[in-house]
Design a protein around this motif. Structure first.
Motif, PDB file in Angstrom:
ATOM      1  N   ARG D 171     -16.746  -2.971 -23.517  1.00 37.43           N
ATOM      2  CA  ARG D 171     -16.624  -4.033 -22.515  1.00 37.43           C
ATOM      3  C   ARG D 171     -17.899  -4.324 -21.761  1.00 37.43           C
ATOM      4  NH1 ARG D 171     -12.021  -2.565 -18.585  1.00 37.43           N
ATOM      5  NH2 ARG D 171     -10.989  -2.071 -20.552  1.00 37.43           N
ATOM      6  N   SER D 172     -18.809  -3.348 -21.679  1.00 37.59           N
ATOM      7  CA  SER D 172     -20.057  -3.619 -20.942  1.00 37.59           C
ATOM      8  C   SER D 172     -20.916  -4.655 -21.678  1.00 37.59           C
ATOM      9  CB  SER D 172     -20.861  -2.316 -20.788  1.00 37.59           C
ATOM     10  OG  SER D 172     -21.343  -1.885 -22.048  1.00 37.59           O
ATOM     11  N   GLN D 173     -20.614  -4.888 -22.940  1.00 37.33           N
ATOM     12  CA  GLN D 173     -21.434  -5.803 -23.741  1.00 37.33           C
ATOM     13  C   GLN D 173     -20.871  -7.217 -23.808  1.00 37.33           C
ATOM     14  OE1 GLN D 173     -24.430  -4.565 -24.866  1.00 37.33           O
ATOM     15  NE2 GLN D 173     -23.625  -3.025 -23.440  1.00 37.33           N
ATOM     16  N   LEU D 174     -19.740  -7.441 -23.186  1.00 38.78           N
ATOM     17  CA  LEU D 174     -19.021  -8.680 -23.473  1.00 38.78           C
ATOM     18  C   LEU D 174     -19.473  -9.880 -22.665  1.00 38.78           C
ATOM     19  CD1 LEU D 174     -15.397  -7.277 -23.813  1.00 38.78           C
ATOM     20  CD2 LEU D 174     -17.018  -7.827 -25.631  1.00 38.78           C
ATOM     21  N   ASP D 175     -20.306  -9.693 -21.653  1.00 38.63           N
ATOM     22  CA  ASP D 175     -20.560 -10.841 -20.791  1.00 38.63           C
ATOM     23  C   ASP D 175     -21.745 -11.699 -21.215  1.00 38.63           C
ATOM     24  OD1 ASP D 175     -22.317  -8.916 -20.325  1.00 38.63           O
ATOM     25  OD2 ASP D 175     -22.255  -8.995 -18.151  1.00 38.63           O
ATOM     26  N   GLY D 176     -22.549 -11.247 -22.160  1.00 41.63           N
ATOM     27  CA  GLY D 176     -23.704 -12.047 -22.572  1.00 41.63           C
ATOM     28  C   GLY D 176     -23.282 -13.360 -23.207  1.00 41.63           C
ATOM     29  N   PHE D 177     -22.404 -13.292 -24.175  1.00 44.82           N
ATOM     30  CA  PHE D 177     -21.893 -14.495 -24.817  1.00 44.82           C
ATOM     31  C   PHE D 177     -20.536 -14.110 -25.388  1.00 44.82           C
ATOM     32  CE2 PHE D 177     -22.635 -13.247 -29.222  1.00 44.82           C
ATOM     33  CZ  PHE D 177     -23.540 -12.215 -29.070  1.00 44.82           C
ATOM     34  N   ASP D 178     -19.800 -15.076 -25.891  1.00 41.04           N
ATOM     35  CA  ASP D 178     -18.439 -14.790 -26.338  1.00 41.04           C
ATOM     36  C   ASP D 178     -18.480 -14.176 -27.733  1.00 41.04           C
ATOM     37  OD1 ASP D 178     -15.831 -14.611 -26.964  1.00 41.04           O
ATOM     38  OD2 ASP D 178     -15.345 -16.717 -26.568  1.00 41.04           O
ATOM     39  N   TYR D 179     -18.709 -12.899 -27.807  1.00 40.34           N
ATOM     40  CA  TYR D 179     -18.908 -12.344 -29.139  1.00 40.34           C
ATOM     41  C   TYR D 179     -17.632 -12.039 -29.884  1.00 40.34           C
ATOM     42  CZ  TYR D 179     -19.358  -7.166 -28.142  1.00 40.34           C
ATOM     43  OH  TYR D 179     -19.212  -5.860 -27.836  1.00 40.34           O
ATOM     44  N   VAL D 180     -16.516 -12.029 -29.201  1.00 37.69           N
ATOM     45  CA  VAL D 180     -15.256 -12.018 -29.938  1.00 37.69           C
ATOM     46  C   VAL D 180     -15.111 -13.314 -30.740  1.00 37.69           C
ATOM     47  CG1 VAL D 180     -12.748 -12.064 -29.713  1.00 37.69           C
ATOM     48  CG2 VAL D 180     -14.087 -10.411 -28.400  1.00 37.69           C
ATOM     49  N   ALA D 181     -15.442 -14.448 -30.112  1.00 33.18           N
ATOM     50  CA  ALA D 181     -15.403 -15.725 -30.831  1.00 33.18           C
ATOM     51  C   ALA D 181     -16.393 -15.738 -31.988  1.00 33.18           C
ATOM     52  CB  ALA D 181     -15.706 -16.881 -29.872  1.00 33.18           C
ATOM     53  N   ALA D 182     -17.564 -15.148 -31.770  1.00 32.35           N
ATOM     54  CA  ALA D 182     -18.569 -15.116 -32.838  1.00 32.35           C
ATOM     55  C   ALA D 182     -18.041 -14.320 -34.036  1.00 32.35           C
ATOM     56  CB  ALA D 182     -19.866 -14.494 -32.310  1.00 32.35           C
ATOM     57  N   VAL D 183     -17.486 -13.147 -33.776  1.00 36.63           N
ATOM     58  CA  VAL D 183     -16.999 -12.301 -34.858  1.00 36.63           C
ATOM     59  C   VAL D 183     -15.805 -12.947 -35.566  1.00 36.63           C
ATOM     60  CG1 VAL D 183     -15.869 -10.100 -35.331  1.00 36.63           C
ATOM     61  CG2 VAL D 183     -17.904 -10.166 -33.893  1.00 36.63           C
ATOM     62  N   LYS D 184     -14.883 -13.497 -34.779  1.00 37.73           N
ATOM     63  CA  LYS D 184     -13.753 -14.187 -35.398  1.00 37.73           C
ATOM     64  C   LYS D 184     -14.240 -15.339 -36.276  1.00 37.73           C
ATOM     65  CE  LYS D 184      -9.870 -15.178 -33.216  1.00 37.73           C
ATOM     66  NZ  LYS D 184      -8.903 -15.546 -32.125  1.00 37.73           N
ATOM     67  N   GLY D 185     -15.224 -16.070 -35.789  1.00 40.82           N
ATOM     68  CA  GLY D 185     -15.744 -17.204 -36.560  1.00 40.82           C
ATOM     69  C   GLY D 185     -16.321 -16.768 -37.895  1.00 40.82           C
ATOM     70  N   LEU D 186     -17.182 -15.753 -37.850  1.00 36.92           N
ATOM     71  CA  LEU D 186     -17.824 -15.330 -39.090  1.00 36.92           C
ATOM     72  C   LEU D 186     -16.804 -14.733 -40.059  1.00 36.92           C
ATOM     73  CD1 LEU D 186     -20.507 -15.143 -40.595  1.00 36.92           C
ATOM     74  CD2 LEU D 186     -20.883 -12.911 -39.576  1.00 36.92           C
ATOM     75  N   ASN D 187     -15.883 -13.931 -39.556  1.00 39.80           N
ATOM     76  CA  ASN D 187     -14.874 -13.327 -40.431  1.00 39.80           C
ATOM     77  C   ASN D 187     -13.916 -14.383 -40.999  1.00 39.80           C
ATOM     78  OD1 ASN D 187     -14.449 -10.072 -38.734  1.00 39.80           O
ATOM     79  ND2 ASN D 187     -16.128 -10.885 -39.938  1.00 39.80           N
ATOM     80  N   GLN D 188     -13.670 -15.436 -40.236  1.00 39.47           N
ATOM     81  CA  GLN D 188     -12.845 -16.536 -40.753  1.00 39.47           C
ATOM     82  C   GLN D 188     -13.593 -17.278 -41.862  1.00 39.47           C
ATOM     83  OE1 GLN D 188     -10.917 -19.068 -37.783  1.00 39.47           O
ATOM     84  NE2 GLN D 188     -11.498 -20.876 -38.981  1.00 39.47           N
TER      85      GLN D 188
END
Lengths: 220, 220, 220, 220, 220, 220
Positions: D171-188
């Motif tokens: 969680r300490s890494q999550l505020d820079g950019f929306d990296y859950v969205a980034a990972v979901k996008g690439l995996n999709q």
């Protein structure tokens, strides 16, 4: 020694290795230039045949300055050498057999122009069909893309005036930009870096990987 | 002529250019091998000092077979040459000054082992600090990664038995796999391709791009 | 299993993967070799048709030794495969449909010969038009340019004599240099490095990047 | 099976191969993640020790979601892995000996971050010192630089929610950019291209060139 | 605008982008040069401290000619920048924070000298720790290795005399070879090719791949 | 501004830069798409002419959504663009003269499909024959091979619905795999990485090396 120069278009021979050619011919070497195309796209608003006539005449004028033994025009289509490797190699092969050069100059593989990039595949193919007893040394020259990695430099200070005269013989090509200044600039850069010479030409290797049977044998 | 061989570990000199070394020394050339490391990681379960003693002794035994004038051990840490370029170059520089070699053999840049990859940066750095009047010719050899593009082959048929004897002198290294068979196989491949010779070594160029001031001057 | 071997010229199949072919056919796999050209430039002073007849006859003789189920000759022009990708792919596509191979052998991308370099673009194009349900595994073999990076080795010690007999069946090609010695040398090098086997063939990947829809699904 | 994951920083394991890890652990494979650094530069304004504590705690939380058997923290300095290959390999070697993994996941060689680029040299070095009887399969994953050439895809649709939960544990890494969205996008993207799966991870090869003695033996 | 120039050694700033610097300072841009090393190996037979004093004094003299707002000397060890990336980035980071440059000049990645090659990794690391709100434009310059592929040219004809004066201010470096002639030659080559300008400097991109969060947003 | 988009097949324009096109046309830029082929191999079991009719109709429907000023179909043979560079350039040249675009979009050079790889050589050749007074900016887009190194990102969040509608207009292509999901995934990845935008397109450079006379002049 017999020296062959592969020039994709008239003027490449003077730009890339005009100085080296002068030194070869002064030493008594037989130097022949093979022009892959006669550069018809370098002239606007004239027929292909007219363009050929003009540029080949200029090439022959340059040849007299450089001291060439012969000029040969393959007349492959300008900007399309890469699509005519088979025909080009078929035309080059008898020349290789007749001249059996010990040294071949050709443009380096990273040149911007696709005809320059096609020179080595064409020569490689012709060499493979000819299978010369002694594989020639290959030396690649720079035209408008500087060699990022070079192998040898040739001091051409003493023959620079002749090189420039040969360059100016390609007069139909001179109005685009000041390419005498471009060539002088690059040769001065090469010369200054090499140390203690005013003008130099830089050369690389065409391709280090030799075909089987043709790797040069070194002396220890 | 003075010849320098850069070997990252004892046995690389024999594998990569043992045949060429024999031919050089038979011709009367002075050949010196500089071992960057003494290969302490090639021996299990002995101290570093003990490993050095064993492998350097083997290297000296091989040197006698090859006819070396001298062997020099820099004792950089095995597998860490790339992290000690400064120290390595500082150790190599006085050797370059003393030997002023006309020819340097070193592993080619695509070798798998990081110590082999580090050889050229180390040599380049040492050469730059020494600035030799005449820049040596560089010839790169293959150890376990075959050269995909090679430049020269050297017929070593006559000295192959000696090369193999030198190889076997590195006896602590022989039990991993049959590396005499490996070397014989590769040298036979090189020899057969080159034509009419039983065993050959293949060489490439270390790096075609020479530093300013050091590009070799060609004769036309 | 159905195995397809792409050979630019007769003899490439034996040199590059003759051992693997023997092992496949011994296991009961159906192995078919597609010869892109019939190597007419490998014979001097005979007509193209005569050259085809000779080399295809040799290829069929080799096929019997290797245990091939079939040999197919596309007769693309020798040294010009790269200029006939469309035609070659059109000829290969129905073969892919008929054989639906699970495994395809072809020369690796860094081979010196332009016909070898053209094999993968040709196969890629044919595969794309066929769109097989299951994308075949691709394995690239080495002919005269050793693989600098390899992926797998195949122990061929038990079938080496048969591989060499197949090689010798291409008898019109044997006089240039001792290529049986060359092949034995390289396979011995690969075998010794792999450890505990006398002869081996090395293989790489044709191109790791699969077309969309065809990436192989791994099990975790 | 024993599986080892090399993660330069906490979160790389979840981003690059979190789905594959879930599938491995669900199958009963023992999966251990080795964190090369504890990512102290990813937290501003806290001491190195405090940053380590925070990120390691997050990594252990993610580990519970992923089903890891163990997490190991080497604590090499963040952004400086390439300068500590020797130390890193020395720390990794006993782990390789203990776990003797059949499969290793690590970042691919073209990743933008220098610590990711350093992972393979570090692993290669450790493997060379350990010399495992059976050389592990290597699979390289993508973090923020997409693989231009990939080799395999893994359908991770069924475990995607768990992968995302593991991601959010960092969680300490999550505020820079929306990296859950980034990972979901690439995996999709990977899943859709592969066909008929919602989310997938793509993998390449770490380096096709295996050390001598370790090339994988194929069955014909 | 704030402009930062990264120069591995005193004189690189003048050779590579001295003309562009003059134009920037004439426009009122604030230009600061950061010298990674103070070039102690460029002077023989003096102590490191003495060499620093001499070359920094020359750099300050050149700075006055170029119109620099400031010169900063990091004094990393000459020829060893690549081994001090961490320290160098730590020294550069506060400068980036203070100057927040919109444009950074640095040597291109294919330069022959290892310190030049190390410039981009060092800058990349410093930028990553600083995370500027607006990622600066990066422009790479050529010193002694000509750019084989360039992106932009800058007409420097009007300020060429000042560039050469700045060059000559590095007087301890002038005796090796005529590097004023070298620079004039290359800039004349660039200018003539660009058309209608006497002298030009050519620039490439440092590395097109931007870190996440920092890709430049284009306007459509 | 005049913008030209080079699309090897109908749908590449929407996938690669459909968002950027929407933004251009919304700003009032004139955008024209040149389709190198009409994608006849993307339809099975219909004649070439029928396939052309279907896919060009779809392309025109997509064009209305994107707001294109014009669509031009060169009808080069699908999968064979690389063998028709001369013809393609001859067809493109008058379009370049008429439109004199300030910006050209085209697929990046590492795309998997050979027609995508052929786009830049074709454009380069046409530009060279036209010799525009002002050399256009080149921006390369990604289709199914992600750019490993990118240069710019374009926030397309506001126009994403239109991009997807344009994509769906190519309805004959939609049944192979869910490529709307693929495109959404990749654009979401690009957007999240860029920070604070939902969907983005990433672009690289076509080729940094400009022809002589055409390097862009920078302002200092």
């Amino acid at each position: 020694m017999s020296v062959l120069v592969i020039a994709p278009h008239p003027d490449d021979e003077a730009i890339g290795c005009g100085g080296a050619i002068c030194l070869h011919s002064d030493r008594g070497d037989r130097v022949v230039v093979v022009f892959l195309t006669s550069g018809e796209l370098g002239l606007k608003k004239v027929s292909r045949e007219r363009a050929w006539a003009i540029r080949e005449q200029e090439a022959r004028a340059a040849a007299r300055v450089l001291g060439l033994a012969d000029t040969i025009f393959l007349r492959l289509p300008d900007w399309s050498v890469g699509e005519h490797l088979k025909k080009g190699a078929a035309l080059l092969s008898p020349i290789l057999k007749r001249e059996h050069p010990g040294l071949i100059y050709l443009p380096h593989a990273s040149e911007w122009h696709p005809d320059h990039q096609a020179a080595w595949p064409l020569v490689k193919r012709a060499l493979s069909s000819v299978r010369p007893e002694r594989f020639p040394t290959l030396r690649s020259y720079e035209v408008w893309t500087p060699l990022a990695a070079w192998d040898q430099v040739q001091d051409i200070s003493t023959v620079m005036p002749r090189k420039l005269r040969a360059l100016r013989a390609h007069r139909s090509q001179l109005d685009g930009f000041d390419y005498v200044a471009a060539v002088k600039g690059l040769n001065q850069f090469r010369g200054a870096l090499a140390g203690r010479c005013r003008y130099a030409e830089a050369f690389g290797e065409a391709e280090p990987h030799r075909p089987s049977r043709h790797s040069s044998r070194t002396k220890p």
